[in-house]
Design an enzyme around this catalytic site. Structure first.
Site, PDB file in Angstrom:
ATOM      1  N   ALA A  42      -5.372  -2.901   7.534  1.00 44.02           N
ATOM      2  CA  ALA A  42      -5.538  -1.673   6.758  1.00 44.02           C
ATOM      3  C   ALA A  42      -6.133  -0.533   7.577  1.00 44.02           C
ATOM      4  O   ALA A  42      -5.816   0.630   7.347  1.00 44.02           O
ATOM      5  CB  ALA A  42      -6.417  -1.958   5.538  1.00 44.02           C
ATOM      6  N   HIS A 112       1.405  -4.269   5.933  1.00 42.77           N
ATOM      7  CA  HIS A 112      -0.003  -4.495   6.271  1.00 42.77           C
ATOM      8  C   HIS A 112      -0.719  -5.215   5.139  1.00 42.77           C
ATOM      9  O   HIS A 112      -0.273  -5.255   3.990  1.00 42.77           O
ATOM     10  CB  HIS A 112      -0.702  -3.163   6.571  1.00 42.77           C
ATOM     11  CG  HIS A 112      -1.092  -2.369   5.362  1.00 42.77           C
ATOM     12  ND1 HIS A 112      -2.290  -2.558   4.684  1.00 42.77           N
ATOM     13  CD2 HIS A 112      -0.439  -1.385   4.683  1.00 42.77           C
ATOM     14  CE1 HIS A 112      -2.352  -1.720   3.660  1.00 42.77           C
ATOM     15  NE2 HIS A 112      -1.243  -0.999   3.629  1.00 42.77           N
ATOM     16  N   CYS A 113      -1.861  -5.822   5.484  1.00 45.89           N
ATOM     17  CA  CYS A 113      -2.792  -6.353   4.511  1.00 45.89           C
ATOM     18  C   CYS A 113      -4.167  -5.843   4.928  1.00 45.89           C
ATOM     19  O   CYS A 113      -4.272  -4.706   5.407  1.00 45.89           O
ATOM     20  CB  CYS A 113      -2.714  -7.883   4.422  1.00 45.89           C
ATOM     21  SG  CYS A 113      -2.797  -8.745   6.003  1.00 45.89           S
ATOM     22  N   VAL A 114      -5.217  -6.617   4.780  1.00 41.24           N
ATOM     23  CA  VAL A 114      -6.530  -6.137   5.196  1.00 41.24           C
ATOM     24  C   VAL A 114      -6.678  -6.185   6.713  1.00 41.24           C
ATOM     25  O   VAL A 114      -7.076  -5.213   7.352  1.00 41.24           O
ATOM     26  CB  VAL A 114      -7.659  -6.943   4.520  1.00 41.24           C
ATOM     27  CG1 VAL A 114      -9.018  -6.559   5.102  1.00 41.24           C
ATOM     28  CG2 VAL A 114      -7.653  -6.697   3.014  1.00 41.24           C
ATOM     29  N   SER A 120       0.361 -10.120   5.393  1.00 37.79           N
ATOM     30  CA  SER A 120       1.469  -9.301   5.911  1.00 37.79           C
ATOM     31  C   SER A 120       2.320 -10.038   6.945  1.00 37.79           C
ATOM     32  O   SER A 120       3.555  -9.935   6.904  1.00 37.79           O
ATOM     33  CB  SER A 120       0.954  -7.965   6.455  1.00 37.79           C
ATOM     34  OG  SER A 120      -0.104  -8.131   7.359  1.00 37.79           O
TER      35      SER A 120
END
Length: 216
Positions: A42, A112-114, A120
């Site tokens: 992120a 994306h993720c964190v 992701s």
């Protein structure tokens, strides 16, 4: 239009010859998986950088992140937790098909993720299996070579193994268990399993990398 599998093969060859972008493993960096497909955490989602890369679509796979409107960029959010029991499979075809639609329309996508480690990468791996002409093992090796931190959790890997079997009629990744530390991991992560066999390191590695949460 260039054949996707041929384009993927060409891109992989370029990487092996050192002609592609530098490898990255930090969640603050954007990793180029294919010329039009990117992966990050992120912290890397900065509007100016996305426009610089020509990103047209962002797929956010972390449900805990707030909605982030971006000028002239379509944002899709997947309601998925990074826990082994989360149902990854219900979203795999949807996101794979979305990514292929983006490619077919000459778009560029960031998933994306964190941290760009578990959620992701799982969707990127599934896409490479369904549309990129890769086995799950080949896809993991390709993505891991570019972004060393990728490590879908235990449940996600099981979903990906089942997904590959449905899509390609065979499984190329297996789950293996280390009885010494009681962890089950995909065999593509076997090097880490060898490290864990040394019980002197097991506890510190589990604490540092969150193995209990990621693989349990």
């Amino acid at each position: 239009m260039v054949n996707l599998e041929a384009a993927v093969t060409s891109f992989c060859i370029e990487q092996s010859n050192g002609k592609a972008l530098q490898k990255s493993n930090l969640c603050s960096e954007i990793s180029s998986i294919l010329p039009w497909l990117f992966l990050s955490g992120a912290r890397a989602v900065r509007e100016a950088r996305l426009h610089e890369l020509g990103i047209t679509n962002v797929i956010n796979t972390a449900m805990e992140l707030p909605e982030q409107p971006l000028d002239n960029i379509e944002v899709t959010t997947v309601q998925l937790q990074d826990v082994p029991g989360a149902d990854l499979s219900q979203y795999l075809h949807q996101i794979c098909d979305k990514l292929e639609s983006i490619r077919m329309n000459d778009g560029r996508a960031l998933v994306h993720c964190v941290a760009g480690v578990s959620r992701s990468p799982s969707f990127v791996l599934a896409y490479l299996v369904k549309y990129g002409g890769m086995s799950l093992r080949e896809a993991y090796q390709h993505v891991h070579d570019i972004r060393h931190s990728v490590r879908p959790n235990h449940g996600f890997f099981e979903s990906l193994i089942a997904f590959e079997y449905i899509e390609r009629g065979r499984s190329t990744v297996n789950m293996i268990t280390n009885p010494d530390v009681g962890l089950t991991v995909p065999d593509v992560c076997e090097n880490e399993l060898h490290v864990l066999k040394d019980e002197r390191w097991a506890l510190s590695i589990k604490e540092r990398r969150g193995f209990d949460n990621r693989y349990a």
